[in-house]
Design a protein around this motif. Sequence first.
Motif, PDB file in Angstrom:
ATOM      1  N   PHE A 260      60.273  15.992  89.031  1.00 34.32           N
ATOM      2  CA  PHE A 260      61.730  17.052  88.845  1.00 34.32           C
ATOM      3  C   PHE A 260      61.253  18.262  89.755  1.00 34.32           C
ATOM      4  O   PHE A 260      62.036  19.262  89.432  1.00 34.32           O
TER       5      PHE A 260
ATOM      6  N   GLY B  96      54.095  29.519  90.627  1.00 36.40           N
ATOM      7  CA  GLY B  96      54.746  29.332  91.942  1.00 36.40           C
ATOM      8  C   GLY B  96      54.634  27.869  92.500  1.00 36.40           C
ATOM      9  O   GLY B  96      54.325  27.006  91.696  1.00 36.40           O
TER      10      GLY B  96
ATOM     11  N   GLY C  47      52.435  24.810  93.653  1.00 38.27           N
ATOM     12  CA  GLY C  47      51.068  24.447  93.809  1.00 38.27           C
ATOM     13  C   GLY C  47      50.535  24.161  92.238  1.00 38.27           C
ATOM     14  O   GLY C  47      51.064  24.768  91.355  1.00 38.27           O
ATOM     15  N   GLU C  48      49.383  23.480  92.422  1.00 42.71           N
ATOM     16  CA  GLU C  48      48.693  23.093  90.793  1.00 42.71           C
ATOM     17  C   GLU C  48      47.456  24.174  91.040  1.00 42.71           C
ATOM     18  O   GLU C  48      46.519  23.632  91.603  1.00 42.71           O
TER      19      GLU C  48
ATOM     20  N   SER D 216      49.506  28.364  84.667  1.00 42.69           N
ATOM     21  CA  SER D 216      50.066  27.320  84.436  1.00 42.69           C
ATOM     22  C   SER D 216      49.546  25.867  84.823  1.00 42.69           C
ATOM     23  O   SER D 216      49.303  25.852  86.284  1.00 42.69           O
ATOM     24  N   THR D 217      49.287  24.924  84.337  1.00 39.77           N
ATOM     25  CA  THR D 217      48.808  23.603  84.784  1.00 39.77           C
ATOM     26  C   THR D 217      49.451  22.399  84.152  1.00 39.77           C
ATOM     27  O   THR D 217      49.966  22.456  83.001  1.00 39.77           O
TER      28      THR D 217
ATOM     29  N   SER E  36      52.056  22.280  81.074  1.00 41.48           N
ATOM     30  CA  SER E  36      53.559  21.779  81.596  1.00 41.48           C
ATOM     31  C   SER E  36      53.461  20.485  80.863  1.00 41.48           C
ATOM     32  O   SER E  36      53.132  19.462  81.498  1.00 41.48           O
TER      33      SER E  36
ATOM     34  N   HIS F 161      56.498  18.757  78.931  1.00 44.24           N
ATOM     35  CA  HIS F 161      57.564  17.971  79.317  1.00 44.24           C
ATOM     36  C   HIS F 161      58.069  16.744  78.804  1.00 44.24           C
ATOM     37  O   HIS F 161      59.160  16.117  79.117  1.00 44.24           O
TER      38      HIS F 161
ATOM     39  N   GLU G 203      55.106  24.469  78.070  1.00 45.49           N
ATOM     40  CA  GLU G 203      56.131  24.540  78.835  1.00 45.49           C
ATOM     41  C   GLU G 203      56.932  23.126  78.742  1.00 45.49           C
ATOM     42  O   GLU G 203      56.344  22.126  78.857  1.00 45.49           O
TER      43      GLU G 203
ATOM     44  N   THR H 211      60.302  21.374  80.297  1.00 44.95           N
ATOM     45  CA  THR H 211      61.554  21.392  81.373  1.00 44.95           C
ATOM     46  C   THR H 211      62.535  20.590  80.850  1.00 44.95           C
ATOM     47  O   THR H 211      62.180  19.306  80.506  1.00 44.95           O
TER      48      THR H 211
ATOM     49  N   PHE I 142      66.515  22.427  83.269  1.00 46.47           N
ATOM     50  CA  PHE I 142      66.037  21.834  84.646  1.00 46.47           C
ATOM     51  C   PHE I 142      66.778  22.688  85.890  1.00 46.47           C
ATOM     52  O   PHE I 142      67.970  22.948  85.551  1.00 46.47           O
ATOM     53  N   ASN I 143      66.207  23.089  86.785  1.00 46.30           N
ATOM     54  CA  ASN I 143      67.061  23.826  88.067  1.00 46.30           C
ATOM     55  C   ASN I 143      66.997  22.641  89.096  1.00 46.30           C
ATOM     56  O   ASN I 143      65.807  22.274  89.433  1.00 46.30           O
TER      57      ASN I 143
ATOM     58  N   GLY J 213      60.871  25.611  90.152  1.00 46.26           N
ATOM     59  CA  GLY J 213      61.188  24.462  90.626  1.00 46.26           C
ATOM     60  C   GLY J 213      61.881  24.469  91.891  1.00 46.26           C
ATOM     61  O   GLY J 213      62.021  23.437  92.374  1.00 46.26           O
TER      62      GLY J 213
END
Length: 379
Positions: A120, A166, A168-169, A200-201, A222, A224, A267, A269, A300-301, A345
């Motif tokens: 996503f 932003g 990347g991981e 954030s991972t 993350s 989800h 997080e 989504t 979700f965006n 995203g």
Amino acid sequence: MSTAKVNLLGLSPAKMEAFFADLGEKPFRARQVLKWVHHRGVIDFDAMTDVSKALREKLADVAEIRPPEMLSQADSKDGTRKWVIRVGENSMVETVYIPEGERGTLCVSSQVGCSLDCSFCSTGKQGFQRDLSAAEIIGQVWLANNSFNSFGTTKGRAVTNVVMMGMGEPLLNFDNVVDAMILMMDDNAYGISKRRVTLSTSGVVPALDKLAAVSEASLAISLHAPNDELRNQLVPINKKYPIAELLRSAYEYIGGQSDTRRVVTVEYTLIAGVNDQPAHARELAQLLADFPCKINLIPFNPFPGSGYERPSRNAVQRFWESLTKAGFVVTVRKTRGEDIDGACGQLVGNFQDKTRRSERYKQQLGKNNDEQVVRIIND
Ligand code: SAH
Ligand code: SF4
């Protein structure tokens, strides 16, 4: 033949001291230069008036302070500002600033693209190009403060919080991200409290296991999905490091039983019809029943070709209520900066294509634009 100059922008305090030691200089020189660069935004050695002229000349010979190149800046009507930053011939990353009351949160990129291919995420769809250097990561904080003219002011700097959310991981670019986060938190650089710097991972467990030894930053995972079967589809790295391992690692990162004050931000989504049903909320509540966390729901965006849709306002509300009733602290992330493609995203760093992309987004988003629910990035 001249050798490349060292870019001092990305050097952690320890590395800066080592650099000055190599020049035969004392550690306090490192602190002086750190303060010029990160407190006052000064990148010209000649302006560093408490450094002797001889040393300034020597520095100019062997070193430089080079922020990344800003390609463009866009302001959203809600105050969000987004920069496209050039980090190579054809490589771009994006940085987003989100003001909210006294707080200014900067969403910082750690890689060009991402190899983890979450189903996503538009960054994932782009594939992986390369890691950012520590200078390119901390340079985003430098550029944001510079852009708001907030260096050296008595009001304080524009960036009060940083989220490594932003492109990347971050845990796949471990050393550079750690150095940049040390600079974010160091008093001789940005002095942001560890509570206000969040990594954030999506769950690179071996790297997360190593992180506590070198960083005290806050942690977001993350998730989800409430079970491995669904998470395998959304976040492919789950096949390697399933939910139980991720939760175990995150729990240990915040100190486990020995530190009951810290929590992990989970997080989630919300994607229409995929993971936003009442049964998912119940399963999630069970999964996290004994896990010290707060939950951040992210509607979700959409982006072109994602094949997913944003859930209705009612579905988000229902999910939130279900978790809140189960006793969780739950926030819903308000979508910010959508008109400049700055929402979670939506970052792809594709500068040339931007105008067409914006148009397509507008068509897609038109009907859902009033569905922005409550608030929060990170408190
Ligand atoms: N790679 C890291 C950090 C960057 S993504 C990670 O995955 O955690 C930051 C957050 O935005 C993650 O929680 C991610 O899952 C979420 N995200 C990615 N694409 C999204 C989209 N299209 N809509 C809403 N959230 C998204
Ligand atoms: Fe990479 Fe995070 Fe996007 Fe997954 S959500 S593809 S880990 S940036």
